[in-house]
Design an enzyme around this catalytic site. Structure first.
Site, PDB file in Angstrom:
ATOM      1  N   GLY A   8      -6.554  -1.936   7.457  1.00  0.00           N
ATOM      2  CA  GLY A   8      -6.681  -1.550   6.052  1.00  0.00           C
ATOM      3  C   GLY A   8      -6.743  -2.766   5.144  1.00  0.00           C
ATOM      4  O   GLY A   8      -6.223  -2.757   4.022  1.00  0.00           O
ATOM      5  N   LEU A  10      -8.939  -4.056   3.310  1.00  0.00           N
ATOM      6  CA  LEU A  10      -9.724  -4.035   2.071  1.00  0.00           C
ATOM      7  C   LEU A  10      -9.131  -3.091   1.028  1.00  0.00           C
ATOM      8  O   LEU A  10      -9.729  -2.826  -0.005  1.00  0.00           O
ATOM      9  CB  LEU A  10     -11.181  -3.647   2.378  1.00  0.00           C
ATOM     10  CG  LEU A  10     -11.911  -4.629   3.302  1.00  0.00           C
ATOM     11  CD1 LEU A  10     -13.314  -4.137   3.603  1.00  0.00           C
ATOM     12  CD2 LEU A  10     -11.944  -6.030   2.712  1.00  0.00           C
ATOM     13  N   GLY A  11      -7.934  -2.615   1.280  1.00  0.00           N
ATOM     14  CA  GLY A  11      -7.248  -1.756   0.312  1.00  0.00           C
ATOM     15  C   GLY A  11      -6.522  -2.591  -0.727  1.00  0.00           C
ATOM     16  O   GLY A  11      -6.610  -3.831  -0.743  1.00  0.00           O
ATOM     17  N   GLN A  12      -5.754  -1.913  -1.606  1.00  0.00           N
ATOM     18  CA  GLN A  12      -5.070  -2.638  -2.686  1.00  0.00           C
ATOM     19  C   GLN A  12      -4.082  -3.655  -2.133  1.00  0.00           C
ATOM     20  O   GLN A  12      -4.069  -4.818  -2.542  1.00  0.00           O
ATOM     21  CB  GLN A  12      -4.308  -1.643  -3.586  1.00  0.00           C
ATOM     22  CG  GLN A  12      -3.630  -2.323  -4.768  1.00  0.00           C
ATOM     23  CD  GLN A  12      -2.595  -1.463  -5.475  1.00  0.00           C
ATOM     24  OE1 GLN A  12      -2.185  -0.404  -4.988  1.00  0.00           O
ATOM     25  NE2 GLN A  12      -2.157  -1.910  -6.630  1.00  0.00           N
ATOM     26  N   ASP A  34     -10.926  -3.277   8.843  1.00  0.00           N
ATOM     27  CA  ASP A  34     -10.957  -2.060   8.019  1.00  0.00           C
ATOM     28  C   ASP A  34     -12.016  -1.111   8.574  1.00  0.00           C
ATOM     29  O   ASP A  34     -12.857  -1.498   9.382  1.00  0.00           O
ATOM     30  CB  ASP A  34     -11.245  -2.384   6.540  1.00  0.00           C
ATOM     31  CG  ASP A  34     -10.589  -1.375   5.595  1.00  0.00           C
ATOM     32  OD1 ASP A  34      -9.824  -1.788   4.706  1.00  0.00           O
ATOM     33  OD2 ASP A  34     -10.823  -0.155   5.792  1.00  0.00           O
ATOM     34  N   ILE A  36     -14.507   0.334   7.045  1.00  0.00           N
ATOM     35  CA  ILE A  36     -15.869   0.022   6.578  1.00  0.00           C
ATOM     36  C   ILE A  36     -15.887  -1.400   6.037  1.00  0.00           C
ATOM     37  O   ILE A  36     -14.939  -1.834   5.372  1.00  0.00           O
ATOM     38  CB  ILE A  36     -16.290   1.006   5.448  1.00  0.00           C
ATOM     39  CG1 ILE A  36     -16.289   2.451   5.972  1.00  0.00           C
ATOM     40  CG2 ILE A  36     -17.668   0.657   4.882  1.00  0.00           C
ATOM     41  CD1 ILE A  36     -16.360   3.497   4.870  1.00  0.00           C
ATOM     42  N   ASP A  53     -11.641   1.491  13.190  1.00  0.00           N
ATOM     43  CA  ASP A  53     -11.078   2.798  12.852  1.00  0.00           C
ATOM     44  C   ASP A  53      -9.793   2.908  13.660  1.00  0.00           C
ATOM     45  O   ASP A  53      -9.842   2.897  14.898  1.00  0.00           O
ATOM     46  CB  ASP A  53     -12.070   3.908  13.247  1.00  0.00           C
ATOM     47  CG  ASP A  53     -11.514   5.301  12.964  1.00  0.00           C
ATOM     48  OD1 ASP A  53     -12.290   6.277  13.010  1.00  0.00           O
ATOM     49  OD2 ASP A  53     -10.283   5.418  12.712  1.00  0.00           O
ATOM     50  N   TYR A 142       1.592  13.171   2.573  1.00  0.00           N
ATOM     51  CA  TYR A 142       1.783  11.719   2.628  1.00  0.00           C
ATOM     52  C   TYR A 142       3.245  11.399   2.904  1.00  0.00           C
ATOM     53  O   TYR A 142       3.569  10.608   3.790  1.00  0.00           O
ATOM     54  CB  TYR A 142       1.336  11.114   1.292  1.00  0.00           C
ATOM     55  CG  TYR A 142       1.532   9.629   1.152  1.00  0.00           C
ATOM     56  CD1 TYR A 142       2.412   9.116   0.201  1.00  0.00           C
ATOM     57  CD2 TYR A 142       0.832   8.724   1.948  1.00  0.00           C
ATOM     58  CE1 TYR A 142       2.578   7.753   0.052  1.00  0.00           C
ATOM     59  CE2 TYR A 142       0.997   7.355   1.796  1.00  0.00           C
ATOM     60  CZ  TYR A 142       1.867   6.883   0.836  1.00  0.00           C
ATOM     61  OH  TYR A 142       2.053   5.528   0.689  1.00  0.00           O
ATOM     62  N   LYS A 146       5.071   9.696   6.124  1.00  0.00           N
ATOM     63  CA  LYS A 146       5.874   8.480   5.948  1.00  0.00           C
ATOM     64  C   LYS A 146       7.249   8.636   6.611  1.00  0.00           C
ATOM     65  O   LYS A 146       7.753   7.725   7.246  1.00  0.00           O
ATOM     66  CB  LYS A 146       6.002   8.115   4.469  1.00  0.00           C
ATOM     67  CG  LYS A 146       4.742   7.503   3.883  1.00  0.00           C
ATOM     68  CD  LYS A 146       4.364   6.226   4.625  1.00  0.00           C
ATOM     69  CE  LYS A 146       3.015   5.675   4.257  1.00  0.00           C
ATOM     70  NZ  LYS A 146       2.622   4.514   5.076  1.00  0.00           N
TER      71      LYS A 146
HETATM   72  C1  VAH Z   1       0.794   6.391  -3.937  1.00  0.00           C
HETATM   73  N1  VAH Z   1       0.668   4.001  -4.412  1.00  0.00           N
HETATM   74  O1  VAH Z   1       0.834   6.550  -5.159  1.00  0.00           O
HETATM   75  C2  VAH Z   1       1.063   4.981  -3.392  1.00  0.00           C
HETATM   76  C3  VAH Z   1       2.522   4.765  -3.085  1.00  0.00           C
HETATM   77  C4  VAH Z   1       4.803   4.822  -4.031  1.00  0.00           C
HETATM   78  C5  VAH Z   1       3.462   5.378  -4.103  1.00  0.00           C
HETATM   79  O2  VAH Z   1       2.881   5.153  -1.808  1.00  0.00           O
HETATM   80  O3  VAH Z   1       0.544   7.297  -3.171  1.00  0.00           O
END
Ligand code: VAH
Length: 316
Positions: A8, A10-12, A34, A36, A53, A142, A146
């Site tokens: 990952g 190329l992500g933030q 990454d 792509i 991937d 998400y 986690k």
């Molecule tokens: C999100 N930036 O907003 C992420 C992060 C704490 C939030 O995991 O999903």
């Protein structure tokens, strides 16, 4: 010297972390990967890039063998807001992807660093000064991935001896790469819009406090924990780390110290507001401070000054 694979990249987080890691560990020792190959010359041209991937276990193993990887910084993930639109994709990438990373780490004796999030907490978690060890019943896919990821990383350490480490990240603010698909992204876009329009329409409502952190502190936390003495680590994969906690109006007040006419208005997105409301207001990060000397450098005032200074140049 370490040979590090960043997924990952190329992500933030990945963009800034890859550039910082190459400065610390050497360009040739950080393999960026990454899904792509996007046009990010600083990352793509600054060292080795591999298209990967994380659901392709064979390709992951082949890259680790080819480059003799001994450390994986696993960032590839679907974030909270996109996760609610595509829960099956979020489950696959966030859990099956992590499983593939842990399995290759088990087979090839690789250290694994992967972040969790404040999203690992839910509505029944104590919201203020949230403890390191407490109730975790998130109501987003998400957050579910986690919590499961934290437990998987703990299991691979206790059952197989894989050196897994990680932190629970707050919302992250940076000017190098835009965030993608999160709930806390508003805290980045407000700065861009302040420079471009002197106005921002927030999808998160007033009074919604969340933990936030400036990206340089996030990168510092990754390196410090990665290099920490393992004998000191009581917790491993989910250290609460915090720097500041604020609501949209707090950022606006700080921005107005630099742009007096800046206007903040609200157009609340009920989906992302509900996600934000399920997360803590502020975390207790005393375990990270005790076990590996965590300490942030930036607060809201210094972050705002730095963000606006860099964005004035970037957006000129
Ligand atoms: C999100 N930036 O907003 C992420 C992060 C704490 C939030 O995991 O999903």
């Amino acid at each position: 010297m370490r040979k590090i694979l960043v997924t990952g990249c190329l992500g933030q987080i990945g963009t800034e972390l890859t550039l910082s890691f190459r400065k610390v560990y050497g360009d040739a020792n950080v393999i960026a990967s990454d899904l792509i190959k996007k046009d990010v010359p600083a990352v793509i041209d600054g060292g080795c890039f591999e298209q990967l991937d994380v659901l392709d276990a064979g390709r992951l193993a082949a890259i680790c063998s080819q480059h003799k990887i001994d450390t994986i910084i696993h960032l590839a993930a679907i974030l909270s807001a996109v996760g609610e639109e595509k829960p099956q994709l979020a489950f696959n990438v966030n859990l099956s992807g992590l499983y593939n990373v842990l399995e290759v780490a088990r087979e090839k004796k690789i250290q694994v660093f992967t972040p969790s999030s404040i999203a690992a907490f839910g509505p029944s978690t104590p919201p203020d000064n949230t403890p390191q060890d407490t109730i975790q019943r998130p109501n987003t896919i998400y957050g579910v991935t986690k919590v499961a990821g934290e437990l998987l990383c703990d299991y691979y350490y206790t059952r197989f001896g894989v050196d897994t480490r990680g932190v629970r990240l707050p919302g992250l603010i940076s000017y190098t790469a835009l965030p993608g698909g999160g709930t806390t992204d508003y805290a980045v876009h407000i700065y861009y819009d302040a420079i471009l329009h002197n106005r921002y329409e927030s999808y998160i409502g007033p009074g919604t406090r969340m933990d936030m952190m400036y990206m340089p502190d996030c990168v510092k936390a990754f390196i410090t924990l990665l290099e920490a003495d393992p004998a000191r680590l009581v917790h491993r994969n989910a250290f609460n780390i915090a720097a500041m906690s604020f609501a949209p109006e707090d950022i606006a007040a700080e921005i107005r110290k630099h742009l007096p006419d800046f206007e903040l208005v609200y157009h609340v997105d009920p989906v992302r507001q509900a996600i934000a409301d399920s997360w803590p207001n502020s975390m207790d990060d005393s375990c990270a401070r005790q076990e590996w000397d965590w300490k942030p450098d930036y607060d809201l005032a210094s972050m705002t000054a730095d963000m606006l200074e860099h964005l004035k140049i970037k957006l000129a």
